[in-house]
Design a protein around this motif. Sequence first.
Motif, mmCIF file in Angstrom:
data_model
loop_
_atom_site.group_PDB
_atom_site.id
_atom_site.type_symbol
_atom_site.label_atom_id
_atom_site.label_comp_id
_atom_site.label_asym_id
_atom_site.label_seq_id
_atom_site.Cartn_x
_atom_site.Cartn_y
_atom_site.Cartn_z
ATOM 1 N N ILE A 265 0.837 -1.208 0.000
ATOM 2 C CA ILE A 265 0.000 0.000 0.000
ATOM 3 C C ILE A 265 0.869 1.254 0.000
ATOM 4 O O ILE A 265 0.659 2.179 -0.803
ATOM 5 N N LEU A 266 1.870 1.294 0.886
ATOM 6 C CA LEU A 266 2.748 2.470 0.965
ATOM 7 C C LEU A 266 3.532 2.659 -0.324
ATOM 8 O O LEU A 266 3.705 3.795 -0.793
ATOM 9 N N GLY A 267 4.007 1.549 -0.912
ATOM 10 C CA GLY A 267 4.743 1.642 -2.176
ATOM 11 C C GLY A 267 3.866 2.185 -3.294
ATOM 12 O O GLY A 267 4.293 3.039 -4.084
ATOM 13 N N PHE A 268 2.627 1.697 -3.358
ATOM 14 C CA PHE A 268 1.696 2.169 -4.385
ATOM 15 C C PHE A 268 1.405 3.661 -4.225
ATOM 16 O O PHE A 268 1.446 4.421 -5.198
ATOM 17 N N ILE A 269 1.132 4.102 -2.985
ATOM 18 C CA ILE A 269 0.847 5.515 -2.750
ATOM 19 C C ILE A 269 2.074 6.365 -3.047
ATOM 20 O O ILE A 269 1.965 7.479 -3.577
ATOM 21 N N GLY A 270 3.263 5.843 -2.731
ATOM 22 C CA GLY A 270 4.494 6.566 -3.048
ATOM 23 C C GLY A 270 4.651 6.788 -4.539
ATOM 24 O O GLY A 270 4.992 7.898 -4.996
ATOM 25 N N ILE A 271 4.394 5.740 -5.321
ATOM 26 C CA ILE A 271 4.454 5.862 -6.790
ATOM 27 C C ILE A 271 3.395 6.841 -7.277
ATOM 28 O O ILE A 271 3.643 7.665 -8.168
ATOM 29 N N LYS A 272 2.209 6.776 -6.699
ATOM 30 C CA LYS A 272 1.124 7.689 -7.066
ATOM 31 C C LYS A 272 1.530 9.149 -6.831
ATOM 32 O O LYS A 272 1.269 10.030 -7.654
ATOM 33 N N LEU A 273 2.170 9.412 -5.702
ATOM 34 C CA LEU A 273 2.602 10.772 -5.384
ATOM 35 C C LEU A 273 3.651 11.273 -6.376
ATOM 36 O O LEU A 273 3.594 12.420 -6.828
ATOM 37 N N ILE A 274 4.600 10.425 -6.720
ATOM 38 C CA ILE A 274 5.643 10.833 -7.661
ATOM 39 C C ILE A 274 5.052 11.087 -9.036
ATOM 40 O O ILE A 274 5.412 12.062 -9.725
ATOM 41 N N LEU A 275 4.112 10.232 -9.482
ATOM 42 C CA LEU A 275 3.461 10.447 -10.775
ATOM 43 C C LEU A 275 2.682 11.759 -10.777
ATOM 44 O O LEU A 275 2.695 12.504 -11.774
ATOM 45 N N GLU A 276 2.014 12.071 -9.654
ATOM 46 C CA GLU A 276 1.276 13.333 -9.564
ATOM 47 C C GLU A 276 2.233 14.521 -9.571
ATOM 48 O O GLU A 276 1.957 15.549 -10.177
ATOM 49 N N ALA A 277 3.393 14.356 -8.903
ATOM 50 C CA ALA A 277 4.400 15.426 -8.898
ATOM 51 C C ALA A 277 4.942 15.654 -10.301
ATOM 52 O O ALA A 277 5.162 16.806 -10.713
ATOM 53 N N LEU A 278 5.143 14.579 -11.054
ATOM 54 C CA LEU A 278 5.608 14.707 -12.437
ATOM 55 C C LEU A 278 4.559 15.388 -13.308
ATOM 56 O O LEU A 278 4.871 16.239 -14.144
ATOM 57 N N HIS A 279 3.296 15.013 -13.085
ATOM 58 C CA HIS A 279 2.208 15.559 -13.899
ATOM 59 C C HIS A 279 2.031 17.060 -13.675
ATOM 60 O O HIS A 279 1.713 17.806 -14.602
ATOM 61 N N THR A 280 2.220 17.505 -12.429
ATOM 62 C CA THR A 280 2.020 18.921 -12.087
ATOM 63 C C THR A 280 3.347 19.620 -11.837
ATOM 64 O O THR A 280 3.400 20.624 -11.129
ATOM 65 N N ASN A 281 4.424 19.091 -12.387
ATOM 66 C CA ASN A 281 5.772 19.596 -12.100
ATOM 67 C C ASN A 281 5.893 21.109 -12.324
ATOM 68 O O ASN A 281 5.401 21.652 -13.320
#
Length: 342
Positions: A265-281
């Motif tokens: 769960i933590l790994g998935f949310i971590g990846i989700k956060l990084i993808l969101e950071a990339l999307h709104t960079n």
Amino acid sequence: MVHELPVTFEVISLGAMLVLLIADLLIVGRRPHVPSMKESAIWVSFYVGLAVIFGGIVWGVGGITPAAEFYAGWLMEYSLSVDNLFVFVIIMARFAVPRDQQQRVLMIGIIMALIFRAAFILAGAALIEQFTWLFYIFGAFLIYTAIQQAIPETPEEHDDYKENVLIRQMRKVLPLHHQYDGAKLRTTVDGRRLFTPLIIVFLAIGSTDVLFAVDSIPAIFGITRDPFIVFATNLFALMGLRQLYFLLGGLLDRLVYLPYALSAILGFIGIKLILEALHTNSIPWINGGHGFHWAPEIPIWLSLTVIVVSLVVGTVASLIKSAHDERIEAAKEPEPSEESSK
């Protein structure tokens, strides 16, 4: 994107939650006791049902998106709070807390944790609003935590509780007595006013949960940025934690695969956060300050699915392994000889 709920609804909800907390505290303070399995099961069911109903009310007031965010966040926070119970059990044993005082200790510790978490949530929401690049840091931290969570502990590490800096310093400063005196924080010994071990236990429970919040708060911001929903998920998860402690009790050791489920769960949310950071960079030296449009935005329904599936698989696999181990142990036990049966 933040889906705002009506301010009136948020104020009324927070007021109702506060009243519920105060009522729970008064009940525990008036009648400290060791709850039975039946009583614990009733209270856990009550708080779980309350969370489900509250999510339905959020759905009716704000639509499916904030409701889905609440359910996903609550499930994640509740599952992470079960991890807290392992440490709570060790703390209670380490400080030899009387069984009839454990409810009170947990309740006070949980209220302390809610106050600290509220401060973290407000600070986190304000920072994320101004600095979305923090999602890079949060995401990387959660992935690191997921890896650490997946590394098996040795039996010595599992059963050991190391006092943090705060507890060690308080031991040096506070005049402590080595014995408990019921529910009292201070007692009189040979004319001297001394603190009982309860004060240290309160600090241990509260400060330990703050350390857990370092993981859970960034994780919940990976599901929703709404401070109200973030606080509500934490509150509902923690409110049922005290009863869950007594309900599960010794069963915690049987959930051997729970750490791996939490790691997923933590790994998935971590990846989700990084993808969101990339999307709104917006960092100038990364892609010229522009977002990476190829980075997918993970929908809330997928987050909810991953959380539920991880918990179900981890729990079922743990119970199957425990049952298998019990059968093996039973088969190893020598059968009584004819001599001993006579």
